[in-house]
Design a protein around this motif. Sequence first.
Motif, short mmCIF file in Angstrom:
data_model
loop_
_atom_site.label_atom_id
_atom_site.label_comp_id
_atom_site.label_asym_id
_atom_site.label_seq_id
_atom_site.Cartn_x
_atom_site.Cartn_y
_atom_site.Cartn_z
N PHE A 68 3.07 7.92 -7.34
CA PHE A 68 3.28 9.32 -7.02
C PHE A 68 3.57 9.56 -5.55
O PHE A 68 2.89 9.03 -4.68
CB PHE A 68 2.03 10.13 -7.43
CG PHE A 68 2.14 11.59 -7.10
CD1 PHE A 68 2.86 12.45 -7.92
CD2 PHE A 68 1.55 12.10 -5.95
CE1 PHE A 68 2.98 13.79 -7.61
CE2 PHE A 68 1.66 13.46 -5.64
CZ PHE A 68 2.38 14.30 -6.47
N THR A 70 4.93 13.24 -3.32
CA THR A 70 5.30 14.64 -3.55
C THR A 70 6.82 14.82 -3.49
O THR A 70 7.37 15.57 -4.29
CB THR A 70 4.64 15.57 -2.52
OG1 THR A 70 5.01 15.14 -1.21
CG2 THR A 70 3.14 15.57 -2.65
N ASN A 179 7.91 9.05 -0.10
CA ASN A 179 7.67 8.93 1.35
C ASN A 179 6.24 8.49 1.68
O ASN A 179 5.84 8.47 2.83
CB ASN A 179 8.06 10.21 2.08
CG ASN A 179 7.37 11.44 1.53
OD1 ASN A 179 6.40 11.31 0.78
ND2 ASN A 179 7.84 12.62 1.90
N VAL A 180 5.48 8.13 0.64
CA VAL A 180 4.21 7.42 0.86
C VAL A 180 4.22 6.20 -0.09
O VAL A 180 4.90 6.23 -1.11
CB VAL A 180 2.95 8.27 0.53
CG1 VAL A 180 2.88 9.50 1.44
CG2 VAL A 180 2.91 8.69 -0.93
N SER A 181 3.50 5.14 0.25
CA SER A 181 3.38 4.00 -0.66
C SER A 181 1.96 3.91 -1.14
O SER A 181 1.02 3.96 -0.34
CB SER A 181 3.70 2.67 0.03
OG SER A 181 4.62 2.87 1.06
N PRO B 136 5.91 13.39 4.97
CA PRO B 136 5.02 13.13 3.83
C PRO B 136 3.81 14.06 3.82
O PRO B 136 3.35 14.51 4.87
CB PRO B 136 4.58 11.68 4.04
CG PRO B 136 5.61 11.07 4.92
CD PRO B 136 6.10 12.20 5.80
N PHE B 137 3.31 14.28 2.60
CA PHE B 137 2.15 15.14 2.42
C PHE B 137 1.16 14.46 1.48
O PHE B 137 1.54 13.93 0.45
CB PHE B 137 2.57 16.48 1.83
CG PHE B 137 1.41 17.34 1.39
CD1 PHE B 137 0.43 17.70 2.30
CD2 PHE B 137 1.29 17.77 0.08
CE1 PHE B 137 -0.66 18.47 1.91
CE2 PHE B 137 0.21 18.56 -0.33
CZ PHE B 137 -0.76 18.90 0.59
N ARG B 155 -6.91 9.85 -1.21
CA ARG B 155 -6.97 11.19 -1.80
C ARG B 155 -7.71 11.13 -3.13
O ARG B 155 -7.75 10.08 -3.78
CB ARG B 155 -5.57 11.75 -2.01
CG ARG B 155 -4.77 11.03 -3.09
CD ARG B 155 -3.45 11.76 -3.38
NE ARG B 155 -2.74 11.07 -4.46
CZ ARG B 155 -2.28 11.68 -5.55
NH1 ARG B 155 -2.46 12.97 -5.73
NH2 ARG B 155 -1.64 10.98 -6.47
N GLU B 162 -7.09 7.40 -4.83
CA GLU B 162 -5.90 6.61 -4.58
C GLU B 162 -5.71 6.51 -3.07
O GLU B 162 -5.89 7.49 -2.37
CB GLU B 162 -4.71 7.32 -5.22
CG GLU B 162 -3.39 6.61 -5.08
CD GLU B 162 -2.29 7.40 -5.79
OE1 GLU B 162 -2.06 7.14 -6.98
OE2 GLU B 162 -1.70 8.28 -5.16
N THR B 163 -5.36 5.32 -2.61
CA THR B 163 -5.08 5.16 -1.18
C THR B 163 -3.59 4.92 -0.98
O THR B 163 -2.99 4.10 -1.67
CB THR B 163 -5.91 4.00 -0.60
OG1 THR B 163 -7.29 4.30 -0.81
CG2 THR B 163 -5.66 3.83 0.89
N VAL B 164 -3.00 5.69 -0.08
CA VAL B 164 -1.57 5.55 0.19
C VAL B 164 -1.37 5.31 1.68
O VAL B 164 -2.23 5.64 2.51
CB VAL B 164 -0.77 6.81 -0.23
CG1 VAL B 164 -0.96 7.11 -1.70
CG2 VAL B 164 -1.13 8.03 0.61
N SER B 165 -0.22 4.75 2.02
CA SER B 165 0.11 4.58 3.43
C SER B 165 1.42 5.28 3.72
O SER B 165 2.25 5.47 2.82
CB SER B 165 0.19 3.10 3.78
OG SER B 165 1.22 2.51 3.02
N ALA B 166 1.61 5.66 4.95
CA ALA B 166 2.84 6.34 5.35
C ALA B 166 3.02 6.19 6.85
O ALA B 166 2.13 5.69 7.55
CB ALA B 166 2.77 7.82 4.97
#
Lengths: 317, 248
Positions: A68, A70, A179-181, B136-137, B155, B162-166
Amino acid sequence: MSVLIYAESWNGKFKKTSFEAISYGVDLASKMDSEAIALTINAESVEELYKYGVAKVISVKNDSLKSFATNSFAGVVKEVADSISAHTIVMLASSNVNSFAPSLSIEWDASLATGVIAEPASFEPFTVNRKVFSNKAHADVVLSKENKVLVVAQNSFGVIENEVSGSSEEFNVSPSDGNVSVESTEMASGKVNLMDAEIVVSAGRGMKSGDNWAMIEEMADLLGAGTACSKPVSDIGWRSHEEHVGQTGKNIAPNLYFAIGISGAIQHVAGVNSSKVIVAINTDEEAPIFKAADYGIVGDAFKVVPELIEKIRTLKG
Amino acid sequence: MKVLVCIGHVPDTTSKINFANNDTEFDSNGIQYVINPHDEFTLARAMFLKEKQGASLTVVNVGPSTTETTLRKSLAIGADNAIRINAEPKDSLFVAQQIAKVAKDGAYDLVMAGKESIDYNGGMVPGLMASILGVPFVNAVVGVDVDGDKISVTREIDGGKETVSATLPVVIAGQKGLVKEEELRIPNMRGIMMARKKPLTVVEPDGDFTMTEFVKFEKPEVKSACKMVSADNVGELIDLLHNEAKAI
Ligand SMILES: Cc1cc2nc3c(=O)[nH]c(=O)nc-3n(C[C@H](O)[C@H](O)[C@H](O)COP(=O)(O)OP(=O)(O)OC[C@H]3O[C@@H](n4cnc5c(N)ncnc54)[C@H](O)[C@@H]3O)c2cc1C
């Protein structure tokens, strides 16, 4: 013109909220003389949706949408909405929907309303009722743009069965890169998700210690219920933050909510008073929770809950 | 690292909610205003970015001059400077547009907001801002780590995390869990004294875009009296829930 309904799935299976979304969207479309069209993203099979009255389903399958972001989700929903000349998009609140709805409204140049609890009271101007002040009040909001995105609060409209024969088509999209991984996902195992739970057993500081939760969990297990708690209980660390309900925690609306050893402070009640039926168990007959409750027992949880468990066991046979 | 923290000015959680002018507006009579509770978590987390990683911290609010008490309180907690965008916060889109402009002009690396305000509960402003800024949001954030221009964010998702990177710049919307309860900050005397000397800049709004208008408010119906069951006969409660309420 049409109403696009986003039927959310998780690991290929529809979330319960998607059926409420379909129920709401189908009814809305008929009132607006529009066609109701559902959109699924990476759902294994779509037939289940026909049961709730939608006859046309657009099925998007795309590996890059398995994680996911956004921007990619908003982009795809917009692309589908444009392809069918939708004027309204209906979604049910969830963590992902709440995350990408704002982006969708910007990309699609739409008015966005969240926390929607009823169908539009009028179409000219387009006015919906939504929760405000953490559910201590409701407001009528006019959506001024041509395009509208409605995020409906869970359990506010209900699921309505209305089987139709339907058909689906696959729709090819080329989503932008997320735009996030996603690095890792950690699911709480073997527990009923609090947001999806029909019944919630919630307990407060009246339980005296985190070690006394076995009876709360046992009661919840027997009822197939989720467990929740008051704010101080998660602040002290008796239970995890995910269980905190109220004005500053989760806002829930199950069919049945048990408040055990919870005083019923205004901040607590704000988060649970949309529940259909509230039961309070408290030693103090003056506790404000009885003002919010439909059924009450003035009594000691340590005596009442084990007895309830026995009676529920008997009922469930 | 430049961090912009959005601070909501909202009625205290114990407030009795009433409406005025024929139920068309919120009645602020006798209402105490506080920092939006979710924003207390983001501000506390941002303070660690300042103390441990040398971030500069700006707090921002869209509101009339009455919101300055809340901004001053944020300065007393430790933000370096404050910006008030001098306008009634008409709707979420309006607020998001205004803060996005400040974020862009100030070239902030990280914009932090609370996941929703406890007055209008839109939960929209952070996501709208990110989309307007094209960055990113991540919503419902319970953990953040910044390393150079990389950010790792955890988040809450339905039933898990869930962990995300940006890559910065990024907008995040925080909530409880972002710091521990005991790590929330309360202004001390020294902080309050220092806050008086910190810059609070007032800027005028730019543009006037809205997408919604609140036209009427009402309070939910009062529940009918609670049906009491004797503690000596809890079986009756189960009967009522099964046969009358049809809830189990
Ligand atoms: C900014 C702010 C935000 C807040 N947000 C929230 C929120 O989101 N959610 C929330 O829950 N709270 C919130 N609160 C806290 C709220 O004000 C109350 O303090 C809290 O809800 C009380 O929790 P409680 O009912 O578990 O504890 P208490 O108020 O201590 O009540 C315990 C109850 O248990 C009863 N009891 C004791 N022993 C027994 C027994 N043996 N059997 C049965 N009953 C027993 C007592 O009679 C009492 O009514 C917030 C507060 C603030 C200031």
